[in-house]
Scaffold this active site. Sequence first.
Site, PDB file in Angstrom:
ATOM      1  N   GLY A  77      31.341  35.323  46.408  1.00  0.00           N
ATOM      2  CA  GLY A  77      32.373  34.854  47.316  1.00  0.00           C
ATOM      3  C   GLY A  77      31.823  34.755  48.715  1.00  0.00           C
ATOM      4  N   PHE A  79      32.311  36.707  51.210  1.00  0.00           N
ATOM      5  CA  PHE A  79      31.903  37.996  51.769  1.00  0.00           C
ATOM      6  C   PHE A  79      31.733  39.063  50.684  1.00  0.00           C
ATOM      7  CE2 PHE A  79      34.298  35.670  54.975  1.00  0.00           C
ATOM      8  CZ  PHE A  79      33.401  35.667  56.033  1.00  0.00           C
ATOM      9  N   SER A  80      31.554  38.638  49.442  1.00  0.00           N
ATOM     10  CA  SER A  80      31.384  39.608  48.361  1.00  0.00           C
ATOM     11  C   SER A  80      30.464  39.045  47.283  1.00  0.00           C
ATOM     12  CB  SER A  80      32.735  39.986  47.744  1.00  0.00           C
ATOM     13  OG  SER A  80      33.348  38.861  47.145  1.00  0.00           O
ATOM     14  N   THR A  81      29.823  39.958  46.571  1.00  0.00           N
ATOM     15  CA  THR A  81      28.942  39.605  45.468  1.00  0.00           C
ATOM     16  C   THR A  81      29.289  40.502  44.285  1.00  0.00           C
ATOM     17  OG1 THR A  81      27.181  39.037  47.019  1.00  0.00           O
ATOM     18  CG2 THR A  81      26.549  39.337  44.725  1.00  0.00           C
ATOM     19  N   ASP A 197      46.289  33.610  46.577  1.00  0.00           N
ATOM     20  CA  ASP A 197      45.032  32.916  46.283  1.00  0.00           C
ATOM     21  C   ASP A 197      44.934  32.633  44.785  1.00  0.00           C
ATOM     22  OD1 ASP A 197      42.731  31.632  47.063  1.00  0.00           O
ATOM     23  OD2 ASP A 197      41.480  33.419  47.062  1.00  0.00           O
TER      24      ASP A 197
END
Length: 352
Positions: A77, A79-81, A197
């Site tokens: 994403g 700001f994320s993995t 979302d």
Amino acid sequence: MHLSLPLAIGIVSICALILTSTLLILLFLYLRCHDHRRKDRTCALEKAETKDEICRYKWAEIELLTGNFSMPVVGQGGFSTVYLCTLPGSFEPIAVKVHRCGGGERLLRAFRQELELLRKIKHPRIVRLHGFSDDHEEEGALILEYLPNGSLHHKLHGNQGESAEVLTWQNRMRILFELTDAMEHLHSMDPPIVHNDITSTNVLLDCQLSTKLCDFGSVSAGFSAAVCRSGGASVAVGSPGYIDPYYLRTGLLSKKTDVYSFGVLILEVITGLPVVGSDGRNLKAQILPCLEGGLQDLMDPSLNGEYNIDEAVQMAALAVRCTGLQPGLRPSMVEIRAVMREKVRSAILTVD
């Protein structure tokens, strides 16, 4: 003073026995403590009935679990993995979602919000939280159940050059119907939860292609809430193509915001088209004007005509209602489920 040999042997034997017993007791206590720690680390693989059974990890353990973030990446994403890992002592795969907050207050708040919500929610159509780590100042991690079939987006559109698999009409309708179960649950909570979302990327599929809703970093509690404002400008949270224009225009969030996104998702599932075209137009703007000419030319060609046209008509009509400009005229998730249960039989052939 000289001890007789038998007495000396007796004393030595007693001392050896005491020492041996002490060592055995210490070994027992060590193994018991180690076993408790092992159970603490693997308790996340068992079904948690209360949030107290969700394990809390130190950041050093997350680094170890992910091989210092070298394990295979199964999701990415802004700001994320998400890394594919296994817990020590277990062969069951898990997903470790690492949030890179970078000191940003909004990103840190999103991580903590997702964590608290997943600790509270237990529902078969919502991804299950096994554990977490929140002791790092700028990063956080969620340990989640791993869904081997990836996302609905991957099934519909492929991923990184891979061709998409063909989802049957029945599977598509069942996936959507199962998603409504998760959404209705969120909307019926006290206070209601707006996911904010709903996208094909956030619909994950297990080995049976059953639905699990994920990514709760954008949720809002309550019937409506204002978007965050920075410097007088609205900062809307959501995904392009799915986001409710009423929300963009007014900054007001409600359960009907999720309904709008679900309507877009219906169009994506029946047409197989991306929600934002190469010309920048969203899917609703491309599809709705064409509906009057019939559905046949709009259906996903990968289905090869193997779909129920009556059900497709019902789903298209439902998408039109869900994406109406006035939120008050959009159906509730309860109504959507009722329509699908009554008129889209493919959705419930393998459900309930």
